[in-house]
Design a protein around this motif. Structure first.
Motif, PDB file in Angstrom:
ATOM      1  N   GLN A  50       0.830  -1.201   0.000  1.00 13.28           N
ATOM      2  CA  GLN A  50       0.000   0.000   0.000  1.00 13.28           C
ATOM      3  C   GLN A  50       0.867   1.253   0.000  1.00 13.28           C
ATOM      4  N   ASP A  51       0.733   2.079  -1.029  1.00 11.50           N
ATOM      5  CA  ASP A  51       1.277   3.439  -1.025  1.00 11.50           C
ATOM      6  C   ASP A  51       0.097   4.325  -1.378  1.00 11.50           C
TER       7      ASP A  51
ATOM      8  N   GLY B 145       7.973   2.749   3.905  1.00  9.37           N
ATOM      9  CA  GLY B 145       8.415   4.135   4.097  1.00  9.37           C
ATOM     10  C   GLY B 145       7.350   5.040   4.683  1.00  9.37           C
ATOM     11  N   ASN B 146       6.238   4.452   5.140  1.00 12.49           N
ATOM     12  CA  ASN B 146       5.158   5.214   5.786  1.00 12.49           C
ATOM     13  C   ASN B 146       4.496   6.232   4.844  1.00 12.49           C
TER      14      ASN B 146
ATOM     15  N   VAL C 249      13.064  15.888  -2.221  1.00 16.28           N
ATOM     16  CA  VAL C 249      13.024  15.514  -3.641  1.00 16.28           C
ATOM     17  C   VAL C 249      12.426  14.113  -3.796  1.00 16.28           C
ATOM     18  N   ARG C 250      12.755  13.240  -2.868  1.00 13.91           N
ATOM     19  CA  ARG C 250      12.168  11.885  -2.901  1.00 13.91           C
ATOM     20  C   ARG C 250      10.648  11.974  -2.812  1.00 13.91           C
ATOM     21  N   TYR C 251      10.156  12.814  -1.918  1.00 16.31           N
ATOM     22  CA  TYR C 251       8.703  12.985  -1.776  1.00 16.31           C
ATOM     23  C   TYR C 251       8.082  13.586  -3.037  1.00 16.31           C
ATOM     24  N   LEU C 252       8.781  14.536  -3.645  1.00 12.81           N
ATOM     25  CA  LEU C 252       8.256  15.150  -4.879  1.00 12.81           C
ATOM     26  C   LEU C 252       8.102  14.107  -5.976  1.00 12.81           C
ATOM     27  N   LEU C 253       9.100  13.233  -6.100  1.00  9.38           N
ATOM     28  CA  LEU C 253       9.039  12.206  -7.146  1.00  9.38           C
ATOM     29  C   LEU C 253       7.958  11.171  -6.835  1.00  9.38           C
ATOM     30  N   ILE C 254       7.731  10.904  -5.556  1.00  7.86           N
ATOM     31  CA  ILE C 254       6.629  10.014  -5.165  1.00  7.86           C
ATOM     32  C   ILE C 254       5.304  10.652  -5.589  1.00  7.86           C
TER      33      ILE C 254
END
Length: 360
Positions: free
Chosen positions: A99-100, A141-142, A173-178
């Protein structure tokens, strides 16, 4: 069960009134598709698997809404969108995806922020409990709607996203790409389109942000040795196997996603992104054909990775075993990886040249 049509499977899902009922259907469908995958893989099977995941999640949300009504909490007080991120957002889930997800809702003059938060906390608890029963493990990764960061009003999502852009450290940046892979699975598509529109508009107005996105995008390198040999796992239970998820699939996904962001493409599916990049003359047709073929191989091999039931959850380590690496598979994989390496070089060149042009 082996001969159930897609229509019959969908009917079973949408007629389910309990999460437990859906779990029985999921287990049966899982076995049915796993048998198909053992004998012949096709893009059509992948599409069907994702249609079925969508139906399970969609029905889970419907049932969660009904349950809250039955408990006296009423209907949703404002429009909302339940979004899928990761492979779900890209319509690239395997049989055993986790789940994401997130939840975006509108603000209201009739309800306080606290009242809205209370309702959506309860709704999310109910949805995630249902997905849990269905065997979808929560994201490591919550990145999940029970985390306040991924459950908030649209205005706060836009604010959070802008903060990430303004301070482009590794995590942001990781969050933006997610976020770039989000897709509305239930509710207000317009809210998701608005958020995506704001995302792409920011990049168009601040092209220098692309260099930060590039650094994160190329973090996972294609794992092919200098002499064209496969770099396999050296230790542990996967020794001799190959990490198809992070060695081939993710690098291709990441590279194509960044070009799509650069080109202002809203769509989140990797194959659709490649098609639209070619249609808008952003990449030549020959490259599109090569990338589609390589991505098809990465998807197929990812679908063939061994899975296990961990408790009641369907999980996989995303690695092909040493036994699965036949001569034929190795040849296919090496070609896929060579194309992937060229793709990564192309992405770097495209972004560097774009930033230079904008500077000039």
């Amino acid at each position: 069960m082996n001969h159930l049509s897609m229509e019959q499977i969908m009917e079973r899902i949408y007629q389910s009134e309990q999460f437990d009922e859906m779990r029985i259907t999921r287990d049966q469908v899982h076995e049915m598709f796993r048998e198909h995958l053992l004998f012949s893989h096709s893009p059509e099977i992948g599409r069907k698997v994702n249609q079925i995941h969508d139906a399970f999640i969609h029905r889970t949300i419907e049932l969660a809404e009904h349950m809250l009504e039955d408990e006296g909490f009423g209907k949703p007080p404002v429009p909302y969108a339940f979004i899928l991120l990761g492979s779900g957002g890209r319509r690239e889930q395997t049989l055993w995806s986790d789940q994401d997800n997130g939840l975006i809702y509108e603000e209201s003059e009739d309800y306080s922020e606290e009242e809205l938060d209370i309702y959506f906390i309860k709704l999310v608890q109910c949805i995630l409990s249902g997905l849990d029963i269905l065997g979808y493990p929560p994201c490591d990764g919550n990145v999940i709607s029970s985390n306040k960061q991924w459950r908030k009003p649209l205005s706060m999502y836009i604010e959070m996203m802008t903060d990430w852009f303004m301070e482009p450290n590794w995590e942001n940046v990781r969050y933006l790409l997610i976020l770039a892979d989000m897709r509305c699975i239930f509710g207000s598509t317009a809210m998701v389109d608005r958020l995506k529109g704001e995302f792409l508009a920011y990049v168009q107005e601040h092209p220098s942000i692309l260099k930060y996105l590039l650094s994160n995008t190329l973090h996972h390198r294609i794992t092919l040795g200098v002499f064209g040999h496969l770099i396999t796992e050296r230790y542990g239970e996967d020794s001799g196997g190959f990490d198809i998820k992070y060695g081939a699939y993710i690098p291709i996904v990441n590279g194509v996603r960044l070009l799509a962001i650069q080109a202002g493409i809203m769509h989140s599916s990797t194959l659709e992104r490649i098609r639209l990049l070619q249609e808008s003359s952003f990449i030549p047709k020959q490259l599109a054909v090569e990338w589609q073929a390589a991505f098809g191989v990465a998807l197929k091999l990812r679908d063939l990775t061994p899975f296990q039931l961990d408790g009641e959850m369907y999980t996989t380590r995303g690695k092909l075993s040493a036994e699965q690496l036949t001569r034929e598979i190795k040849q296919e994989l090496k070609q896929c990886l060579r194309t992937g390496m060229e793709l990564q070089k192309y992405v770097r060149k495209s972004i560097d040249s774009h930033i230079e042009t904008e500077k000039g």
